[in-house]
Design an enzyme around this catalytic site. Structure first.
Site, PDB file in Angstrom:
ATOM      1  N   ASP A   8      45.355  22.920  48.798  1.00  0.00           N
ATOM      2  CA  ASP A   8      46.147  24.116  49.056  1.00  0.00           C
ATOM      3  C   ASP A   8      47.609  23.710  49.146  1.00  0.00           C
ATOM      4  OD1 ASP A   8      43.813  25.508  49.113  1.00  0.00           O
ATOM      5  OD2 ASP A   8      43.847  25.949  51.259  1.00  0.00           O
ATOM      6  N   ASP A 129      37.475  36.951  48.316  1.00  0.00           N
ATOM      7  CA  ASP A 129      37.743  36.478  49.676  1.00  0.00           C
ATOM      8  C   ASP A 129      37.413  37.602  50.640  1.00  0.00           C
ATOM      9  OD1 ASP A 129      38.820  34.174  48.467  1.00  0.00           O
ATOM     10  OD2 ASP A 129      40.785  35.134  48.306  1.00  0.00           O
TER      11      ASP A 129
END
EC number: 5.3.1.16
Length: 255
Positions: A8, A129
């Site tokens: 990330d 998500d």
């Protein structure tokens, strides 16, 4: 089924968030391309990258790191975060990215997904998500009333590569995956599914192998690898088709 290490990116650094909270961030020391190269050397077959800055704002800000990673590693990379146009996708493919992940843009512009999946068959991944079964967007900041299962059913009509399903409540916790959620998604689509969120031990990976026959093709792991909970080589042995023993399937569980 394969292990997919995660990187990330935020402000040019490798970070991990806790349950998707930008205020609960942990930075890691390696530069992004060094981390990617390390994962490759440890046996990774693919790398998952998310531009968190772009996911939040919609504007790419980590392209230097992305291009460097694509140049340095010899394994496929898949990238998500703020990908909301054909131009952006073509730009990422020009860097050497193998697949792109669409999240917010997929939800807001389903026609775009249809067109892109036709133009780039099996190179578009849909990122779902979810928190409590409902989809979150814009870097998990905004919560919708859209059910994850409804989106999966709709996008299963297109020629996409896979779904990545992330349970936000488990992400970054190291407390195990939401197997009920994963199983629910697998039961409603024939598209391959990649699980994400919550893996904290090798036993979590072992447990997920019981879903392989339903179409689970991979699992994304971040924090557990950064904190050395297990090695990529150990995970590869667990997930390999040549593993010595499968997880016994509890027939009552799948009834």
């Amino acid at each position: 089924m394969k292990l997919i290490p995660a990187i990330d990116l935020m402000n040019g650094k490798c970070v991990r968030l806790f349950k998707g909270d930008f205020n609960k961030r942990k930075d890691f020391s390696r530069k992004p391309y060094e981390q990617a190269k390390y994962w490759e050397e440890q046996g990774a077959k693919c790398i998952h990258i998310v531009d968190l800055d772009a996911a939040k704002s919609g504007y790419p800000s980590n392209d230097q790191s992305i291009k460097k990673i694509a140049k340095e590693v010899n394994i496929p990379i898949q990238i998500g975060g703020g990908i909301r146009s054909l131009e952006r996708i073509e730009q990422l493919f020009s860097y050497g990215v193998d697949k792109v992940i669409m999240g917010t843009s997929a939800i807001e512009n389903k026609e775009l997904v249809k067109n892109l999946s036709t133009k780039f068959p099996r190179r578009i991944i849909i990122g779902i998500d979810a928190k409590d079964g409902k989809v979150s967007t814009r870097g998990w900041i905004e919560q919708s009333d859209v059910l994850a299962t409804d989106l999966v059913k709709e996008f299963s009509k297109f020629e996409i590569a896979s779904f990545i399903v992330t349970d936000i409540n488990t992400d970054g916790t190291l407390e195990g995956t939401n197997e009920v959620f994963i199983k629910k998604i697998l039961e409603i689509t024939d598209i391959p599914v990649i699980a994400s969120g919550g893996v904290g031990a090798i036993s979590d990976l072992l447990s997920l192998t019981k879903f392989e026959h339903l179409g689970l093709c991979g699992v994304i792991v971040g924090k557990a690898l950064y904190e050395n909970k297990f090695k990529i080589s150990e995970a590869n042995n667990i997930l390999s088709p040549e593993r010595l023993q499968d997880i016994p399937i509890n027939k009552d569980y799948f009834a």
